[in-house]
Design a protein around this motif. Structure first.
Motif, PDB file in Angstrom:
ATOM      1  N   GLY A   1     -28.963  30.430 -18.142  1.00  0.00           N
ATOM      2  CA  GLY A   1     -27.816  29.632 -18.574  1.00  0.00           C
ATOM      3  C   GLY A   1     -27.228  30.027 -19.918  1.00  0.00           C
ATOM      4  O   GLY A   1     -26.543  29.243 -20.543  1.00  0.00           O
ATOM      5  N   GLN A   2     -27.511  31.235 -20.382  1.00  0.00           N
ATOM      6  CA  GLN A   2     -26.936  31.698 -21.647  1.00  0.00           C
ATOM      7  C   GLN A   2     -25.906  32.786 -21.330  1.00  0.00           C
ATOM      8  O   GLN A   2     -26.275  33.875 -20.907  1.00  0.00           O
ATOM      9  CB  GLN A   2     -28.018  32.290 -22.558  1.00  0.00           C
ATOM     10  CG  GLN A   2     -29.249  31.428 -22.690  1.00  0.00           C
ATOM     11  CD  GLN A   2     -28.977  30.133 -23.408  1.00  0.00           C
ATOM     12  OE1 GLN A   2     -28.281  30.111 -24.413  1.00  0.00           O
ATOM     13  NE2 GLN A   2     -29.504  29.035 -22.882  1.00  0.00           N
ATOM     14  N   LEU A   3     -24.630  32.482 -21.539  1.00  0.00           N
ATOM     15  CA  LEU A   3     -23.584  33.438 -21.190  1.00  0.00           C
ATOM     16  C   LEU A   3     -23.506  34.522 -22.264  1.00  0.00           C
ATOM     17  O   LEU A   3     -22.934  34.323 -23.316  1.00  0.00           O
ATOM     18  CB  LEU A   3     -22.243  32.716 -21.063  1.00  0.00           C
ATOM     19  CG  LEU A   3     -21.082  33.565 -20.545  1.00  0.00           C
ATOM     20  CD1 LEU A   3     -21.375  34.052 -19.148  1.00  0.00           C
ATOM     21  CD2 LEU A   3     -19.800  32.772 -20.553  1.00  0.00           C
TER      22      LEU A   3
ATOM     23  N   PHE B   1     -23.710  33.434  -8.983  1.00  0.00           N
ATOM     24  CA  PHE B   1     -24.390  33.416 -10.275  1.00  0.00           C
ATOM     25  C   PHE B   1     -25.685  32.624 -10.107  1.00  0.00           C
ATOM     26  O   PHE B   1     -25.677  31.508  -9.604  1.00  0.00           O
ATOM     27  CB  PHE B   1     -23.474  32.722 -11.298  1.00  0.00           C
ATOM     28  CG  PHE B   1     -23.529  33.321 -12.668  1.00  0.00           C
ATOM     29  CD1 PHE B   1     -23.852  34.655 -12.848  1.00  0.00           C
ATOM     30  CD2 PHE B   1     -23.249  32.550 -13.779  1.00  0.00           C
ATOM     31  CE1 PHE B   1     -23.888  35.211 -14.119  1.00  0.00           C
ATOM     32  CE2 PHE B   1     -23.271  33.098 -15.056  1.00  0.00           C
ATOM     33  CZ  PHE B   1     -23.595  34.423 -15.224  1.00  0.00           C
TER      34      PHE B   1
ATOM     35  N   ILE C   1     -20.221  36.359 -10.508  1.00  0.00           N
ATOM     36  CA  ILE C   1     -19.699  35.064 -10.051  1.00  0.00           C
ATOM     37  C   ILE C   1     -19.318  35.124  -8.577  1.00  0.00           C
ATOM     38  O   ILE C   1     -19.620  34.229  -7.805  1.00  0.00           O
ATOM     39  CB  ILE C   1     -18.459  34.651 -10.861  1.00  0.00           C
ATOM     40  CG1 ILE C   1     -18.790  34.560 -12.343  1.00  0.00           C
ATOM     41  CG2 ILE C   1     -17.893  33.351 -10.341  1.00  0.00           C
ATOM     42  CD1 ILE C   1     -19.477  33.329 -12.757  1.00  0.00           C
TER      43      ILE C   1
ATOM     44  N   LEU D   1     -19.201  40.142 -15.178  1.00  0.00           N
ATOM     45  CA  LEU D   1     -19.248  38.696 -14.979  1.00  0.00           C
ATOM     46  C   LEU D   1     -18.616  38.334 -13.638  1.00  0.00           C
ATOM     47  O   LEU D   1     -19.140  37.527 -12.881  1.00  0.00           O
ATOM     48  CB  LEU D   1     -18.506  38.008 -16.126  1.00  0.00           C
ATOM     49  CG  LEU D   1     -18.547  36.499 -16.139  1.00  0.00           C
ATOM     50  CD1 LEU D   1     -19.963  36.015 -16.328  1.00  0.00           C
ATOM     51  CD2 LEU D   1     -17.668  35.943 -17.243  1.00  0.00           C
TER      52      LEU D   1
ATOM     53  N   PHE E   1     -16.400  41.536 -18.680  1.00  0.00           N
ATOM     54  CA  PHE E   1     -15.727  40.595 -17.795  1.00  0.00           C
ATOM     55  C   PHE E   1     -15.820  41.059 -16.344  1.00  0.00           C
ATOM     56  O   PHE E   1     -15.945  40.257 -15.431  1.00  0.00           O
ATOM     57  CB  PHE E   1     -14.261  40.412 -18.210  1.00  0.00           C
ATOM     58  CG  PHE E   1     -14.102  39.684 -19.520  1.00  0.00           C
ATOM     59  CD1 PHE E   1     -15.168  39.010 -20.093  1.00  0.00           C
ATOM     60  CD2 PHE E   1     -12.893  39.668 -20.185  1.00  0.00           C
ATOM     61  CE1 PHE E   1     -15.035  38.332 -21.291  1.00  0.00           C
ATOM     62  CE2 PHE E   1     -12.748  38.994 -21.394  1.00  0.00           C
ATOM     63  CZ  PHE E   1     -13.816  38.329 -21.946  1.00  0.00           C
TER      64      PHE E   1
ATOM     65  N   VAL F   1     -15.305  29.107  -9.729  1.00  0.00           N
ATOM     66  CA  VAL F   1     -16.103  28.208 -10.567  1.00  0.00           C
ATOM     67  C   VAL F   1     -15.760  26.751 -10.324  1.00  0.00           C
ATOM     68  O   VAL F   1     -16.581  25.879 -10.535  1.00  0.00           O
ATOM     69  CB  VAL F   1     -16.029  28.489 -12.092  1.00  0.00           C
ATOM     70  CG1 VAL F   1     -16.766  29.737 -12.441  1.00  0.00           C
ATOM     71  CG2 VAL F   1     -14.633  28.502 -12.608  1.00  0.00           C
ATOM     72  N   ILE F   2     -14.525  26.491  -9.855  1.00  0.00           N
ATOM     73  CA  ILE F   2     -14.191  25.097  -9.574  1.00  0.00           C
ATOM     74  C   ILE F   2     -14.815  24.635  -8.246  1.00  0.00           C
ATOM     75  O   ILE F   2     -15.445  23.595  -8.171  1.00  0.00           O
ATOM     76  CB  ILE F   2     -12.662  24.880  -9.542  1.00  0.00           C
ATOM     77  CG1 ILE F   2     -12.075  25.150 -10.929  1.00  0.00           C
ATOM     78  CG2 ILE F   2     -12.324  23.447  -9.120  1.00  0.00           C
ATOM     79  CD1 ILE F   2     -10.575  25.015 -10.994  1.00  0.00           C
TER      80      ILE F   2
ATOM     81  N   GLY G   1     -27.625  34.839 -17.738  1.00  0.00           N
ATOM     82  CA  GLY G   1     -26.529  33.880 -17.572  1.00  0.00           C
ATOM     83  C   GLY G   1     -26.769  32.909 -16.435  1.00  0.00           C
ATOM     84  O   GLY G   1     -26.703  31.702 -16.603  1.00  0.00           O
TER      85      GLY G   1
ATOM     86  N   LEU H   1     -11.635  33.996  -9.720  1.00  0.00           N
ATOM     87  CA  LEU H   1     -12.727  33.591 -10.610  1.00  0.00           C
ATOM     88  C   LEU H   1     -12.630  32.100 -10.921  1.00  0.00           C
ATOM     89  O   LEU H   1     -13.611  31.362 -10.860  1.00  0.00           O
ATOM     90  CB  LEU H   1     -12.601  34.407 -11.902  1.00  0.00           C
ATOM     91  CG  LEU H   1     -13.842  34.726 -12.698  1.00  0.00           C
ATOM     92  CD1 LEU H   1     -14.841  35.446 -11.844  1.00  0.00           C
ATOM     93  CD2 LEU H   1     -13.473  35.582 -13.895  1.00  0.00           C
ATOM     94  N   VAL H   2     -11.396  31.662 -11.240  1.00  0.00           N
ATOM     95  CA  VAL H   2     -11.180  30.248 -11.565  1.00  0.00           C
ATOM     96  C   VAL H   2     -11.500  29.366 -10.360  1.00  0.00           C
ATOM     97  O   VAL H   2     -12.227  28.379 -10.459  1.00  0.00           O
ATOM     98  CB  VAL H   2      -9.730  30.025 -12.020  1.00  0.00           C
ATOM     99  CG1 VAL H   2      -9.478  28.557 -12.259  1.00  0.00           C
ATOM    100  CG2 VAL H   2      -9.433  30.826 -13.277  1.00  0.00           C
TER     101      VAL H   2
ATOM    102  N   PRO I   1     -19.152  27.289  -7.332  1.00  0.00           N
ATOM    103  CA  PRO I   1     -19.759  27.891  -8.520  1.00  0.00           C
ATOM    104  C   PRO I   1     -20.930  28.810  -8.193  1.00  0.00           C
ATOM    105  O   PRO I   1     -21.332  29.593  -9.042  1.00  0.00           O
ATOM    106  CB  PRO I   1     -20.194  26.681  -9.353  1.00  0.00           C
ATOM    107  CG  PRO I   1     -20.128  25.520  -8.461  1.00  0.00           C
ATOM    108  CD  PRO I   1     -19.169  25.837  -7.377  1.00  0.00           C
TER     109      PRO I   1
END
Lengths: 288, 331
Positions: B54-56, B255, B251, B247, B244, B294-295, B50, B290-291, B298
């Motif tokens: 870059g492949q989730l 990541f 993150i 993940l 999740f 990534v904003i 990932g 998490l949100v 990242p």
């Protein structure tokens, strides 16, 4: 024969719900190219809002649904503003992760507020009716009728109103839509509102025959993804037809193949389709 | 010497990890940290496919569970010697991973994420429903601890701790060499743009497949270790929520960074375990986190730290250049 008819009817009921959920998903995908993993959470919240407004405020079923539409629609809109809008230039992987974050949050929030119990939703359509040798509850008939009505209204909205046309325009060609003066922000928010509203309606009409619990969106959203891949990501008719195909296949498969593995049918279907056509069936030219 | 200085932080970290059991008598702490190490190995797999390529892949918990169940079934039902079963479990996971990868990687981006999500769910459903083989919802009980290697036995918490630490360190070293090699750069190239990578002559399908297979191998390794450490496995470990969780560890830590998985996993596992009351509701905090990450960040904690260090080094250099230029009187 009766069994077959009964299962076909059940398939239509389930398919109606799937179609509504998939419609919301496909609209958002068409506009923003986001696979909204949080859509299942919106569905779940929709079920809870209807149930809780009936239980706590004592409002009738349809008022409950109306409240749910407004609340979940607004929730979806807030989601777009706070999360997906800031991420619009980020790599595609970020949208997916953010959507997963929202999903986890909403699910836990609902569990914290209302507990993890399975709850039944009361309905004014609990009576049964017999025709053509099959017996069904009015609720199931209501689901089918309501879904068709919602689909027709959506179609009219998209085809006959200016705002709807803007949504369609943006999903067809983003730059072209900007050139003729479509406000991207407004359209994106509106699309999310419609998508949330569809999820709320689907959850509210399906809950009386299923149950309401925090994990109720998991399977539905996965299947909705399967549907929009089958029907073409971003395609409205594709989502409707795909939903009914899946609903019918599942209820027939559950009766004539195996009830335990009926949930598997959708995923096996998806795996088979993507194995043969990695872009999905009906891949649109230029869509990413 | 330069290399040693660069690796100072990780080496201190390793020293702390080595000495940790000597400072605590509390078996529970050791248990939690060991569990975090196991998860970290799985997260490395997710991070590779990932974060670097870059492949989730959202089927990761499925492969974790395949490794765990393969080991469990081979030792409990088939009475295969432990280490043989261990190797077989890895082989089984890797073979299934290769088959899935061959098909799944033909799809791209969103399709890949959805496809793997569905594969993960299929694995979960099979484990859940195939009662005769997997024990269904009851799970598998009484999986044996790792068998002794020569004089070293693994029947205590501390010995398991060191065994798993060894596997983790091996994983990190492997990842270091992999990601800093030309292969690692190839993966990053694919992540940045698959089309561009193709135009400079990278066989993207082959590279993506290798990266995916390594990732499933690591998931299987973590799963096998988990099965013999916890000694009870249920279908839950293959559920989407587990993916999740992985993940989230990736993150938060960072990541696509080398040490992100260890940092993220240790931090969150220890945090949730020390706040027991939060166990069920941890996502109230971690979901929005998490949100936000990534904003705004990242690249997570490790990525943020690296960025800060680089900025500082740059400023230092700027300053010395500035001083240099005034000394010479400018141009």
């Amino acid at each position: 024969m009766d069994v077959l008819l009964q299962q076909l009817f059940n398939g239509l009921t389930v398919g109606s719900v799937y179609s509504l959920v998939a419609l919301g998903l496909t609209l958002v995908y068409g506009i923003l190219h986001i696979p909204n993993f949080a859509h299942g959470a919106l569905y779940m919240v929709g079920g809870y809002i209807t149930l809780m407004s009936m239980a706590l405020m004592g409002v009738p079923y349809f008022i409950g649904i109306a409240i749910s539409i407004v609340v979940v629609g607004s929730l979806a809109m807030v989601m777009e503003r706070l999360v997906f809008n800031p991420l619009r230039h980020a790599p595609p992987i970020h949208d997916k992760i953010a959507a997963i974050g929202i999903l986890l949050f909403l699910e836990t929030l609902v569990q914290l507020v209302w507990g993890a119990d399975y709850r039944a939703m009361p309905t004014p359509f609990a009576d049964t009716v017999s025709f053509l040798g099959i017996t069904v509850t009015w609720q199931r008939i209501m689901i089918i009728v309501a879904a068709v009505v919602v689909m027709i209204l959506l179609q009219l909205f998209l085809k006959k109103t200016m705002v709807g046309a803007a949504i369609v325009a943006m999903s067809q060609n983003r730059e072209g839509a900007f050139l003729v003066g479509v406000n991207a922000n407004k359209v994106a928010m509106l699309t999310f509102f419609v998508s949330g509203a569809l999820a709320a309606i689907a959850a509210s009409i399906a809950s009386p025959i299923n149950l309401v619990y925090p994990g109720m969106g998991h399977l539905v959203i996965l299947k909705a993804f399967v549907i929009i891949i089958i029907g073409g990501m971003g395609s409205v008719p594709g989502a409707i037809i795909g939903g009914y195909i899946l609903g019918l296949t599942e209820s027939l498969g559950a009766t004539f193949i195996s009830a335990a593995y009926s949930d598997l049918i959708a995923f096996v279907l998806l795996v088979v389709i993507l194995t043969m056509k990695p872009q999905g069936l009906f891949a649109q030219k230029g869509a990413h | 010497m330069q290399g040693l200085k660069k690796m100072r932080m990780p080496l201190i970290f390793l020293l702390v990890a080595l000495l940790f059991p000597l400072f605590t008598d509390n078996q529970y702490y050791i248990y939690v940290v060991t569990l975090a190490f196991i998860y970290a190995i799985a997260v490395y797999g997710m991070n590779l496919v990932g974060g670097y390529t870059g492949q989730l892949s959202l089927a990761h918990a499925g492969f974790f569970a395949i490794g765990a169940y393969a080991l469990g079934l081979l030792t409990v039902d088939a009475n295969v010697p432990y280490w043989l079963a261990f190797v077989l479990a890895l082989v089984i996971t890797t073979v299934i991973g290769t088959l899935v990868g061959l098909i799944a990687l033909r799809t791209k981006e969103h399709f890949f994420a959805i496809y793997t999500l569905c594969v993960g769910y299929i694995i979960y459903l099979i484990i859940y429903e195939w009662d005769a083989l997997t024990g269904g919802v009851r799970g598998l009980i009484g999986i044996e601890s790792p068998a002794a290697i020569g004089p070293i036995t693994f029947d205590t918490g501390i010995s398991n701790y060191y065994l798993i630490l060894v596997f983790l360190v091996l994983t990190v070293i492997f990842m270091k060499f992999l990601t800093e090699s030309i292969v690692g750069r190839t993966y990053v190239a694919i992540r940045n743009s698959e089309e561009l990578a193709q135009t400079i002559g990278i066989n993207t399908m082959k590279q993506k497949l290798i990266s995916f297979v390594i990732s499933t191998f690591l998931a299987g390794l973590a799963g096998a270790l988990y099965a013999s450490f916890v000694r009870f496995i249920g279908p839950d470990i293959s559920y989407t929520m587990m993916t999740f969780d992985f993940l989230m560890y990736a993150i938060v830590g960072g990541f696509g960074t080398l040490f992100g998985p260890v940092v993220g996993t240790l931090l969150i596992v220890i945090l949730t375990q020390s706040l027991q009351f939060m166990e069920d509701f941890r996502m109230i905090i971690f979901g929005p986190l998490l949100v936000l990450l990534v904003i705004f960040y990242p690249r997570g904690i490790v990525g943020g730290y690296q960025m800060w260090k680089m900025k500082r080094a740059y400023k230092k250099k700027q300053r010395s250049v500035d001083q240099g230029s005034t000394y010479e009187g400018g141009d």
